[in-house]
Structures are given as structure tokens and as C-alpha cells.
Enzyme design. Structure first.
Site, PDB file in Angstrom:
ATOM      1  N   ALA A  82      23.791  20.182  -8.268  1.00  0.00           N
ATOM      2  CA  ALA A  82      23.255  19.787  -7.334  1.00  0.00           C
ATOM      3  C   ALA A  82      22.589  17.945  -7.674  1.00  0.00           C
ATOM      4  O   ALA A  82      22.000  17.856  -6.562  1.00  0.00           O
ATOM      5  CB  ALA A  82      21.046  20.078  -8.093  1.00  0.00           C
ATOM      6  N   ARG A  83      22.814  17.330  -8.497  1.00  0.00           N
ATOM      7  CA  ARG A  83      22.894  16.123  -8.188  1.00  0.00           C
ATOM      8  C   ARG A  83      23.388  15.133  -8.224  1.00  0.00           C
ATOM      9  O   ARG A  83      23.204  14.612  -7.195  1.00  0.00           O
ATOM     10  CB  ARG A  83      22.025  15.722  -9.718  1.00  0.00           C
ATOM     11  CG  ARG A  83      23.897  15.457 -10.538  1.00  0.00           C
ATOM     12  CD  ARG A  83      23.528  15.507 -12.425  1.00  0.00           C
ATOM     13  NE  ARG A  83      24.235  15.616 -13.012  1.00  0.00           N
ATOM     14  CZ  ARG A  83      24.456  15.209 -14.887  1.00  0.00           C
ATOM     15  NH1 ARG A  83      23.836  15.208 -14.659  1.00  0.00           N
ATOM     16  NH2 ARG A  83      25.539  15.059 -14.977  1.00  0.00           N
ATOM     17  N   GLU A  84      24.549  16.265  -7.290  1.00  0.00           N
ATOM     18  CA  GLU A  84      25.226  15.455  -6.951  1.00  0.00           C
ATOM     19  C   GLU A  84      25.733  15.074  -5.144  1.00  0.00           C
ATOM     20  O   GLU A  84      25.877  15.054  -4.130  1.00  0.00           O
ATOM     21  CB  GLU A  84      27.643  15.865  -6.678  1.00  0.00           C
ATOM     22  CG  GLU A  84      27.129  15.934  -8.605  1.00  0.00           C
ATOM     23  CD  GLU A  84      28.445  16.437  -8.799  1.00  0.00           C
ATOM     24  OE1 GLU A  84      29.296  17.254  -8.007  1.00  0.00           O
ATOM     25  OE2 GLU A  84      28.132  16.854 -10.588  1.00  0.00           O
ATOM     26  N   ASN A  87      29.549  26.137 -11.703  1.00  0.00           N
ATOM     27  CA  ASN A  87      31.070  25.440 -12.239  1.00  0.00           C
ATOM     28  C   ASN A  87      32.132  25.489 -13.055  1.00  0.00           C
ATOM     29  O   ASN A  87      33.171  25.150 -13.662  1.00  0.00           O
ATOM     30  CB  ASN A  87      31.368  23.879 -11.111  1.00  0.00           C
ATOM     31  CG  ASN A  87      32.815  23.904 -10.191  1.00  0.00           C
ATOM     32  OD1 ASN A  87      32.918  24.973  -9.308  1.00  0.00           O
ATOM     33  ND2 ASN A  87      33.430  23.041 -10.977  1.00  0.00           N
ATOM     34  N   ARG A  88      31.116  26.284 -13.852  1.00  0.00           N
ATOM     35  CA  ARG A  88      32.006  27.012 -15.018  1.00  0.00           C
ATOM     36  C   ARG A  88      31.217  28.529 -15.292  1.00  0.00           C
ATOM     37  O   ARG A  88      32.115  29.469 -16.049  1.00  0.00           O
ATOM     38  CB  ARG A  88      31.465  26.376 -16.675  1.00  0.00           C
ATOM     39  CG  ARG A  88      31.623  24.673 -16.467  1.00  0.00           C
ATOM     40  CD  ARG A  88      32.769  24.607 -16.972  1.00  0.00           C
ATOM     41  NE  ARG A  88      32.837  22.717 -16.632  1.00  0.00           N
ATOM     42  CZ  ARG A  88      32.586  22.445 -16.232  1.00  0.00           C
ATOM     43  NH1 ARG A  88      32.582  22.527 -15.042  1.00  0.00           N
ATOM     44  NH2 ARG A  88      32.887  20.326 -16.411  1.00  0.00           N
ATOM     45  N   SER A 130      30.233  14.321  -7.138  1.00  0.00           N
ATOM     46  CA  SER A 130      30.405  13.405  -7.505  1.00  0.00           C
ATOM     47  C   SER A 130      30.437  13.042  -8.643  1.00  0.00           C
ATOM     48  O   SER A 130      29.655  13.417  -9.300  1.00  0.00           O
ATOM     49  CB  SER A 130      29.405  12.564  -6.519  1.00  0.00           C
ATOM     50  OG  SER A 130      27.866  12.740  -7.096  1.00  0.00           O
ATOM     51  N   TYR A 131      30.821  12.090  -9.326  1.00  0.00           N
ATOM     52  CA  TYR A 131      31.241  10.894  -8.571  1.00  0.00           C
ATOM     53  C   TYR A 131      32.963  10.298  -9.501  1.00  0.00           C
ATOM     54  O   TYR A 131      32.921  10.969 -10.749  1.00  0.00           O
ATOM     55  CB  TYR A 131      30.634   9.687  -8.789  1.00  0.00           C
ATOM     56  CG  TYR A 131      30.060   9.303  -9.992  1.00  0.00           C
ATOM     57  CD1 TYR A 131      29.218   9.965 -10.730  1.00  0.00           C
ATOM     58  CD2 TYR A 131      30.250   8.064 -10.332  1.00  0.00           C
ATOM     59  CE1 TYR A 131      28.305   9.501 -11.881  1.00  0.00           C
ATOM     60  CE2 TYR A 131      30.031   7.733 -12.114  1.00  0.00           C
ATOM     61  CZ  TYR A 131      29.396   8.547 -12.038  1.00  0.00           C
ATOM     62  OH  TYR A 131      28.679   7.159 -14.089  1.00  0.00           O
ATOM     63  N   TYR A 185      39.522  16.225 -17.479  1.00  0.00           N
ATOM     64  CA  TYR A 185      39.340  16.900 -18.417  1.00  0.00           C
ATOM     65  C   TYR A 185      38.959  18.523 -18.750  1.00  0.00           C
ATOM     66  O   TYR A 185      39.171  18.969 -17.581  1.00  0.00           O
ATOM     67  CB  TYR A 185      37.663  16.140 -19.432  1.00  0.00           C
ATOM     68  CG  TYR A 185      36.678  16.984 -18.827  1.00  0.00           C
ATOM     69  CD1 TYR A 185      36.189  17.855 -19.588  1.00  0.00           C
ATOM     70  CD2 TYR A 185      36.256  16.122 -17.940  1.00  0.00           C
ATOM     71  CE1 TYR A 185      34.578  18.073 -19.196  1.00  0.00           C
ATOM     72  CE2 TYR A 185      35.073  17.138 -16.492  1.00  0.00           C
ATOM     73  CZ  TYR A 185      34.286  18.536 -17.335  1.00  0.00           C
ATOM     74  OH  TYR A 185      33.288  18.549 -16.797  1.00  0.00           O
ATOM     75  N   GLU A 223      35.691  14.635  -5.976  1.00  0.00           N
ATOM     76  CA  GLU A 223      34.524  13.846  -6.708  1.00  0.00           C
ATOM     77  C   GLU A 223      34.491  12.521  -6.221  1.00  0.00           C
ATOM     78  O   GLU A 223      35.786  11.740  -6.178  1.00  0.00           O
ATOM     79  CB  GLU A 223      35.340  12.966  -8.656  1.00  0.00           C
ATOM     80  CG  GLU A 223      35.471  14.438  -8.858  1.00  0.00           C
ATOM     81  CD  GLU A 223      34.411  14.440  -9.875  1.00  0.00           C
ATOM     82  OE1 GLU A 223      33.175  14.389  -9.481  1.00  0.00           O
ATOM     83  OE2 GLU A 223      34.394  15.940 -10.540  1.00  0.00           O
TER      84      GLU A 223
HETATM   85 ZN   LIG Z   1      30.026  18.029  -9.799  1.00  0.00          ZN
END
Ligand SMILES: [Zn+2]
Ligand SMILES: *[C@@H]1O[C@H](CO)[C@@H](O)[C@H](O)[C@H]1NC(C)=O
Ligand SMILES: *[C@@H]1O[C@H](CO)[C@@H](O)[C@H](O)[C@H]1NC(C)=O
Length: 414
Positions: free
Chosen positions: A179-181, A247-248, A301-302, A352, A375
Site C-alpha cells: 500500500a505505501r509504495e 506479497n508473502r 518501491s523502492y 533478500y 523496485e
Molecule cells: Zn513492495
């Protein structure tokens, strides 16, 4: 002590619908120089008091982490005791959020149904734009509702198809799963805008179909505008904390690594794979269309990374050479117009290890050979808060890379 902090952080999120303030939250940068130092930083990954903006990914690579006020003293003591250098790059995250609010309000345009790249659009504005172009360009744009979010918002996308014939390769693009991207949805919207509204680009949808979903996590996205700027997850409630890291949450080596079973963690993988309506919606779209999808791009991002599977293991995919070479073409196209440079590689080796991501699923389960997690550039020291004035340069340079992707798909599949 640690438990009490967890509990307070969580209750804060559950009980209040007031905007969350980041007063006194600091952002630290640390460069791990030994394996032990990198492991120490990694051990903090699941704790809700630590929000990693840049994960510990390699020795000598900068780690960026936001730390809540009550944890800063013990964190700094730990770093000092381990003889690790650190610097504070943001002293008060609240002030960067306030700056962004101010810039948003000054650059806001009002025309409904149109698209803007001078401020970050709200979800209803994004949807309204998609409806408007679907009506204005019925021959090439088809509106798609792939499902609903937990809070009942339609998850809306478009199919852009300028030619005829069956057996057309499809490029699937999504953005905003985190959400925050905020820079990700405008990049997707610019692709739509250029494909549909710029007649010079008609050739790009002549032989290839595009399906573009600009905001895959609308509940979370709206929440970042109304309440908690740095919200990352969905908004599904649980007993003490909200949200799952979508995304997990994909069902491919789910929970194997780089994901948490703590509902309060930023990387909570959910109670089961596909527990979230948002990830289920994408899954359903994928299984119905997997035969024609030839390229999947998911914008995040980022950090300027062009990542490709696998995220769950450091083993390379069979077509590593092709994925890498295409990444180089795309990076060259971007760099030629702006000088922006991306680091290219598999998620595990460059960033990672993290299982349950959408790109691993699309490649591993749907059998789409070419899948990238991009990203995008961030806002310098302000991370997820790029200035609204940087929307234009980022969407324009990224568009050059997207055209390079198209050229490859056309060459290979048409
Ligand atoms: Zn992300
Ligand atoms: C990390 O940096 C240190 C000091 O600058 C250097 O000695 C070391 O070889 C570097 N390690 C890696 C893996 O780059
Ligand atoms: C709530 O989170 C816990 C893990 O902290 C999980 O075991 C449980 O299934 C979740 N419940 C729901 C309704 O998602």
C-alpha cells in the site's frame, strides 16, 4: 518488556481510526560489515517495532530501518555494544509525512475522470479514470473487475488490445500490492495513458495485449491516505493486529523464508496461502489466463532493483540468462533517457530471501517464463515519500523500460 511494546503498538492500530502519527519515529542507516552484523539486523526483521525500508541483503550494502520511539534507546545500545556504525537519516518521520501532505494538497488537480502525474491520486480517482477511458476508447480498452478487496472495493484493471486475432501474447502488469509504495500506481497509470491516449503508441498494442491493474491493494492504499502513511499490508482484521503482507501470501513455497507467522509483523504471511481476497483475485485472473500471459511485471518501491525469481531460494531459475539479459535491455533503455540505473538479479541474490511473492507464483505455478518485480526509485532519504514532483520523471523513464519489454515480447512471441 518486548511483549508490552508489541501489545501497545497493536492496540494503537486497532482502537483508533484517527490518523496515526509518526512523532519521534526515526530512520536509521547501518552498513553491516560482517556476517554476524547482517544476521543481527535480519533477526529484527519480524519485530513490529522495526520496519525495514531496505532489508539487510548483503555485506556492505546499506540497511534502512524505521524504529519506534520506545525501542530506539535499546537498539542504539545494541549497535554500540556490537561496535556497529549507524546514522540517523530521518529524525522525525512525522515531519516528512506532513511535508508530503502539504505538497499533495498544493498540487492536487480536480478534473474527474482524468489522470494526473502531479500528485498521488486517491483510489476512487484512479477507478474513475479507468471507467472514463474504457468509455472513450471502447475499441481498444475493456474494463476488468478482477475481484473485491476485503472492505468491498472493486479491484479494477483494463485490458488494452489494439489488434485482432486469437493467440495474442499478453503482458500483465500490476502495482500497489504494497500500500505505501505510492510511486507504483502512477507508473501503471502512465503505461495505460500512453498506450491508450497517445496515438503515436498505437503500434504497442497492435500485436500484444496488455492487462494493467494499477492498485491491487486498494484498502491498504486508501488507509495510507487517510490514517497511516506507511501502511504496507491488506486491511483484514485479526485479534490484535490488522493486515497480511499480500506479497508473502501467494501459494508457492509459502512461509518458507523471509515471512512471519506473527499477525503484527509487517511481513505476516497470513493464516493460510491466499487468505486475502486481493491475492485470490489475482490468482483467479492468472489461472484463467495463464496460457496467454508471456510477461508479468509487478511494480514496487523502492531501491532501483529489477528482480526476477526466485525469491524463495538462492538457486537460479532455468532461464536465468534470458531473464538477466532482458533486464539489461530494460535497464539500458531507462538509463539512456535519465541516467537512472537498476541492479538486476534474482530476488534472493540481490535483495533478500522471501517466499510467497507474486512473481515466484506466476513463474512457478502459472508457468509464465518471464516475471519481474521492479523496485522503482524512491524519494532519496525520504524513502516511500517521493515528492509529487518526482512522479513525472519516474513514470517517463520507466515507460522507456516498459517499451523495451514490449519489443522483446513481440519479437519472441509474435
Ligand atoms: Zn513492495
Ligand atoms: C566490506 O567492506 C570492508 C571494509 O571496507 C572490506 O574489508 C570487505 O572486504 C568488504 N566486504 C565485502 C563482502 O564487500
Ligand atoms: C490471526 O493471526 C494468527 C497468527 O498470529 C493466525 O494463526 C490466525 O489464523 C489469524 N486469524 C485470522 C482470522 O486470520
Amino acid at each position: 518488556m518486548r511483549f508490552i511494546i508489541f501489545a501497545l503498538v497493536c492496540i494503537g492500530f486497532v482502537l483508533t481510526e484517527e490518523p496515526f502519527h509518526y512523532d519521534g519515529y526515526k530512520v536509521y542507516q547501518i552498513i553491516p560489515k560482517t556476517v554476524d552484523e547482517a544476521y543481527y539486523l535480519r533477526s529484527l526483521n519480524e519485530a513490529p517495532e522495526f520496519d525495514f525500508w531496505a532489508q539487510p541483503r548483503a555485506l556492505n550494502a546499506t540497511v534502512t530501518v524505521m524504529v519506534s520511539p520506545g525501542t530506539q534507546a535499546s537498539f542504539e545500545n545494541d549497535l554500540l555494544a556490537k561496535n556497529m556504525d549507524f546514522s540517523v537519516i530521518i529524525d522525525d518521520v512525522e515531519s516528512t509525512v506532513q511535508d508530503e501532505n502539504f505538497r499533495q494538497s498544493r498540487t492536487r488537480s480536480v478534473a474527474r475522470g482524468s489522470v494526473s502525474f502531479t500528485y498521488f491520486m486517491r483510489y476512487d480517482e484512479i477507478v474513475s479514470y479507468l471507467y472514463t477511458i474504457a468509455e472513450a476508447y471502447p475499441n481498444i480498452v475493456q474494463l476488468l473487475v478482477i475481484g473485491q478487496s476485503y472492505e468491498g472495493r472493486d479491484i479494477v484493471g483494463v485490458r488494452i488490445s489494439g489488434g485482432s486475432g486469437t493467440n495474442r501474447p499478453e503482458i500483465l502488469v500490476d502495482a500497489g500490492i504494497h500500500a505505501r509504495e505510492w510511486i507504483a500506481p502512477p507508473v501503471a497509470l502512465y503505461i495505460i495513458n500512453q498506450l491508450v491516449e497517445n496515438t503515436a503508441n498505437g503500434y504497442l498494442s497492435q500485436d500484444v495485449d496488455w492487462v494493467i491493474i494499477p492498485s491491487l491493494n486498494p484498502d491498504g492504499y486508501e488507509f495510507t491516505h487517510t490514517n497511516t502513511r506507511l501502511w504496507r499490508k491488506t486491511r483484514t482484521p485479526n485479534t490484535s493486529c490488522y493486515g497480511v503482507d499480500p506479497n508473502r501470501n501467494f501459494d508457492y513455497h509459502w512461509m518458507l523464508t523471509g515471512a512471519s507467522d506473527n499477525q503484527c509483523s509487517e511481513i505476516y504471511a497470513g493464516p493460510t496461502p491466499f487468505s486475502e481476497k486481493e491475492t485470490q483475485a489475482l490468482k483467479d485472473y492468472l489461472s484463467a489466463n495463464e496460457d496467454r500471459i508471456k510477461l508479468y511485471l509487478t511494480f514496487h518501491s523502492y531501491g532501483n532493483y529489477l528482480l526476477y525469481p526466485w525469491g524463495y531460494t538462492s538457486a537460479l531459475p532455468d532461464n536465468n540468462d534470458e531473464l538477466y539479459a532482458l533486464g539489461v535491455k530494460v535497464n539500458n533503455a531507462i538509463r539512456a533517457v535519465s541516467g537512472t540505473n537498476y541492479i538486476i538479479g534474482t530476488s534472493t541474490n540481490v535483495l533478500y530471501a522471501a517466499a510467497g511473492g507474486s512473481d515466484d507464483y506466476v513463474k512457478g505455478v502459472n508457468g509464465v517464463d518471464l516475471a519481474y518485480c521492479i523496485e522503482l526509485p524512491g524519494g532519496g532519504n525520504t524513502g516511500f515519500n517521493p515528492a509529487a514532483t518526482s512522479i513525472w520523471p519516474i513514470v517517463q523513464e520507466t515507460w522507456e523500460g516498459v517499451k523495451a519489454y514490449h519489443d522483446y515480447i513481440k519479437e519472441k512471441y509474435v
